[in-house]
Write an enzyme that holds these catalytic residues in place. Structure first.
Site, PDB file in Angstrom:
ATOM      1  CB  SER A 145      19.447 -62.362  53.343  1.00 38.31           C
ATOM      2  OG  SER A 145      20.145 -62.803  52.161  1.00 38.31           O
ATOM      3  CE1 TYR A 160      22.238 -66.201  54.781  1.00 38.06           C
ATOM      4  CE2 TYR A 160      22.295 -65.716  56.993  1.00 38.06           C
ATOM      5  CZ  TYR A 160      22.063 -65.416  55.916  1.00 38.06           C
ATOM      6  OH  TYR A 160      21.993 -64.026  55.765  1.00 38.06           O
ATOM      7  CE  LYS A 163      19.452 -63.540  58.315  1.00 39.85           C
ATOM      8  NZ  LYS A 163      19.459 -62.375  59.232  1.00 39.85           N
TER       9      LYS A 163
HETATM   10  C1  WQD Z   1      29.536 -63.474  45.565  1.00 41.47           C
HETATM   11  C2  WQD Z   1      29.859 -64.000  44.541  1.00 41.47           C
HETATM   12  C3  WQD Z   1      30.605 -66.122  44.347  1.00 41.47           C
HETATM   13  C4  WQD Z   1      34.110 -65.566  47.111  1.00 41.47           C
HETATM   14  C5  WQD Z   1      26.234 -64.385  50.800  1.00 41.47           C
HETATM   15  C6  WQD Z   1      25.265 -65.056  51.374  1.00 41.47           C
HETATM   16  C7  WQD Z   1      24.110 -63.654  51.525  1.00 41.47           C
HETATM   17  C8  WQD Z   1      25.033 -62.716  52.210  1.00 41.47           C
HETATM   18  C9  WQD Z   1      26.184 -62.405  51.434  1.00 41.47           C
HETATM   19  C10 WQD Z   1      24.850 -62.944  54.674  1.00 41.47           C
HETATM   20  C11 WQD Z   1      29.621 -65.483  44.106  1.00 41.47           C
HETATM   21  C12 WQD Z   1      31.742 -65.472  44.050  1.00 41.47           C
HETATM   22  C13 WQD Z   1      32.961 -65.420  46.471  1.00 41.47           C
HETATM   23  C14 WQD Z   1      35.228 -66.102  46.501  1.00 41.47           C
HETATM   24  C15 WQD Z   1      34.092 -66.112  44.081  1.00 41.47           C
HETATM   25  N1  WQD Z   1      25.454 -63.206  53.383  1.00 41.47           N
HETATM   26  N2  WQD Z   1      32.954 -65.695  44.854  1.00 41.47           N
HETATM   27  N3  WQD Z   1      35.263 -66.537  45.213  1.00 41.47           N
HETATM   28  O1  WQD Z   1      27.205 -65.717  47.976  1.00 41.47           O
HETATM   29  O2  WQD Z   1      26.235 -63.931  47.066  1.00 41.47           O
HETATM   30  O3  WQD Z   1      25.722 -64.066  49.528  1.00 41.47           O
HETATM   31  O4  WQD Z   1      26.909 -63.346  51.206  1.00 41.47           O
HETATM   32  O5  WQD Z   1      23.961 -62.206  54.740  1.00 41.47           O
HETATM   33  O6  WQD Z   1      23.113 -64.146  52.448  1.00 41.47           O
HETATM   34  O7  WQD Z   1      24.332 -65.862  50.448  1.00 41.47           O
HETATM   35  O8  WQD Z   1      28.106 -63.513  48.507  1.00 41.47           O
HETATM   36  O9  WQD Z   1      30.458 -62.680  48.525  1.00 41.47           O
HETATM   37  O10 WQD Z   1      29.920 -65.293  49.106  1.00 41.47           O
HETATM   38  O11 WQD Z   1      29.731 -64.323  46.750  1.00 41.47           O
HETATM   39  O12 WQD Z   1      34.280 -66.242  43.372  1.00 41.47           O
HETATM   40  O13 WQD Z   1      36.215 -66.503  47.087  1.00 41.47           O
HETATM   41  O14 WQD Z   1      31.512 -63.991  44.298  1.00 41.47           O
HETATM   42  O15 WQD Z   1      30.449 -67.512  43.652  1.00 41.47           O
HETATM   43  O16 WQD Z   1      29.206 -65.491  42.672  1.00 41.47           O
HETATM   44  P1  WQD Z   1      26.844 -64.374  47.976  1.00 41.47           P
HETATM   45  P2  WQD Z   1      29.696 -63.998  48.126  1.00 41.47           P
END
Ligand code: WQD
Length: 338
Positions: free
Chosen positions: A125, A150, A154
Site C-alpha cells: 500500500s 496496519y 505492510k
Molecule cells: C480517502 C479520503 C478521507 C471517508 C485507506 C488506507 C489505505 C487503503 C485505502 C487498505 C481521505 C476522506 C473518507 C469518509 C472522508 N486501505 N474521507 N469521509 O485513508 O486514503 O486510505 O484506504 O489497503 O491503506 O490508508 O482512504 O477512502 O478512507 O479516505 O472525508 O467518510 O476521503 O479523509 O481524505 P485512505 P479513505
C-alpha cells in the site's frame, strides 16, 4: 501451473481472480470468509464461466497451510491479498494485525521456499510512504515511520519478502496500491464493506442510496486547492489487471531483480470535493454531506508517479475516475436491490 490467490473472495482479490481466469490461468482461492462470502465465488463464476477451486482456510493455522500445499502440489505462484486492512481497528487491536498479517505471510513463504522456483506477489500500500515529500510519488520515495500497525504490517511484510527472496528461489513483486475503487462492469462483484464503511467511495454510494444519512467530509482546512485531501483513486479492474501483468513478468523472470516494487495508481490526484462532484455528475444524485473535523492519521496528499509501472511492468491504468464511480454506484444499486 496453478496460481493461489489468498483473500481471493475479497474486493481486490475477486477482481484479480476474474482477470487471471480471463487470461487462462488456473486459479485456486483461499479465503477465511471473515470479510467476504461464498456469493462472491458465484459472482466470479458468473463472469468467467469457470469456478475457481476454493478452500476455506484460516492462514494463521500453520498446519492448515502445510496441508493445503500437500494437496495442491502444483501451486508455485501466490498472489497474497489475505490480510486485515482497517487502519483504525489496527490501532485498537495491533496484535490481531501482527498475527493475521505477518504470521500468515511467513507460513506461505515457508511453503514456497520448498519449490525449485516460485513467484510471489504482495498486496502492499502507498500507506508505507506516509505523507511523501514530493508529488507524484515514486517507488524510491522513502518508506516512513508507519502511521498505524496496519501500515507497519505492510512495511514489515515487504522487509520479510526482501530478506527471503534474496536467499531463495522466490521472485517477488510488491504492489503498492493507491486508492482502489469501483466494481466490475457486470455488477456481479464489487466492494462489500462490513458495517460502517471506513473508505470514502462506499460511504458515498451508501449515502446516495439512502443507507447513510449524510457523508462527513473529514476536514477542509488542508493545504490543497479546495482544502480537502487529495488521493489517487484507481479502478479496481485496472488494479486487477496489473496483478496479471506482474505474474506474467515473474513467470518469465527475464532480466528482473528478485524483488521489484511498483506503485499502482492513475497518476492523477482528486480531492474529496472533486470526487463528490464527479459522483453527482455520473449518478445524477445530489449528495448530502457536511464538513467535519479532520480524521486522525489522514495525510494531505498522495498520488502515484506511474512511470515505472508503465515502462518496466508494462501496465497503465486505463479507466477514468468517472468510470470507477459509475461502476461503484451501479454495484451499490444492484446490492441494495437484492
Ligand atoms: C480517502 C479520503 C478521507 C471517508 C485507506 C488506507 C489505505 C487503503 C485505502 C487498505 C481521505 C476522506 C473518507 C469518509 C472522508 N486501505 N474521507 N469521509 O485513508 O486514503 O486510505 O484506504 O489497503 O491503506 O490508508 O482512504 O477512502 O478512507 O479516505 O472525508 O467518510 O476521503 O479523509 O481524505 P485512505 P479513505
Amino acid at each position: 501451473m496453478k496460481v493461489l490467490v489468498t483473500g481471493g473472495l475479497g474486493f481486490i482479490g475477486s477482481h484479480t481472480v476474474v482477470e487471471l481466469q480471463n487470461e487462462g490461468f488456473d486459479v485456486v482461492v483461499i479465503d477465511d470468509l471473515s470479510n467476504s462470502s461464498l456469493d462472491v465465488l458465484d459472482g466470479i463464476t458468473a463472469i468467467t464461466g469457470k469456478k475457481p477451486d476454493f478452500e476455506q482456510i484460516d492462514l494463521r493455522e500453520k498446519k492448515a497451510v502445510q496441508d493445503f500445499f500437500k494437496k495442491y502440489t502444483d501451486v508455485s505462484g501466490i498472489i497474497h491479498f489475505a490480510a486485515s486492512k482497517a487502519v483504525g481497528e489496527s490501532v485498537e487491536n495491533p496484535l490481531l494485525y501482527y498475527e493475521n498479517n505477518l504470521s500468515t505471510l511467513v507460513y506461505l513463504l515457508q511453503e514456497l521456499q520448498k519449490k525449485d522456483q516460485a513467484q510471489f506477489i504482495f498486496s502492499s500500500s502507498c500507506t508505507v510512504y506516509g505523507q511523501a515529500e514530493k508529488m507524484p510519488i515514486t517507488e524510491d520515495a522513502p518508506v516512513q515511520q508507519a502511521m498505524s500497525p496496519y501500515g507497519n504490517t505492510k512495511q514489515i511484510g515487504e522487509e520479510i519478502i526482501n530478506d527471503v527472496a534474496k536467499m531463495s528461489n522466490i521472485n517477488a513483486i510488491l504492489l503498492r496500491y493507491f486508492n482502489p475503487v469501483g466494481a466490475h462492469e457486470s455488477t456481479e462483484i464489487g466492494e462489500l464493506p462490513k458495517g460502517t464503511p471506513q473508505n470514502l467511495i462506499p460511504f458515498i454510494t451508501q449515502t446516495a442510496i439512502g443507507l447513510r444519512e449524510q457523508l462527513s467530509v473529514f476536514g477542509n482546512d488542508y493545504p490543497t486547492p479546495d482544502g480537502t485531501c487529495i488521493r489517487d483513486y484507481i479502478h479496481v479492474v485496472d488494479l486487477a489487471k496489473a496483478h496479471v501483468t506482474a505474474l506474467k513478468r515473474l513467470v518469465q523472470a527475464k532480466n528482473m531483480d528478485n524483488v521489484e516494487v511498483f506503485n499502482l495508481g492513475t497518476g492523477t490526484g482528486n480531492s474529496v470535493l472533486e470526487v463528490i462532484n464527479v459522483f453527482e455528475k455520473v449518478s445524477g444524485k445530489k449528495l448530502s454531506y457536511k464538513i467535519v473535523d479532520r480524521r486522525e492519521g489522514d495525510i494531505t496528499e498522495a498520488y502515484a508517479d506511474t512511470t515505472k509501472a508503465n515502462d518496466v511492468l508494462g501496465w497503465k491504468a486505463e479507466l477514468p475516475i468517472e468510470a470507477a464511480l459509475e461502476s461503484a454506484w451501479k454495484w451499490e444499486q444492484k446490492v441494495r436491490s437484492k
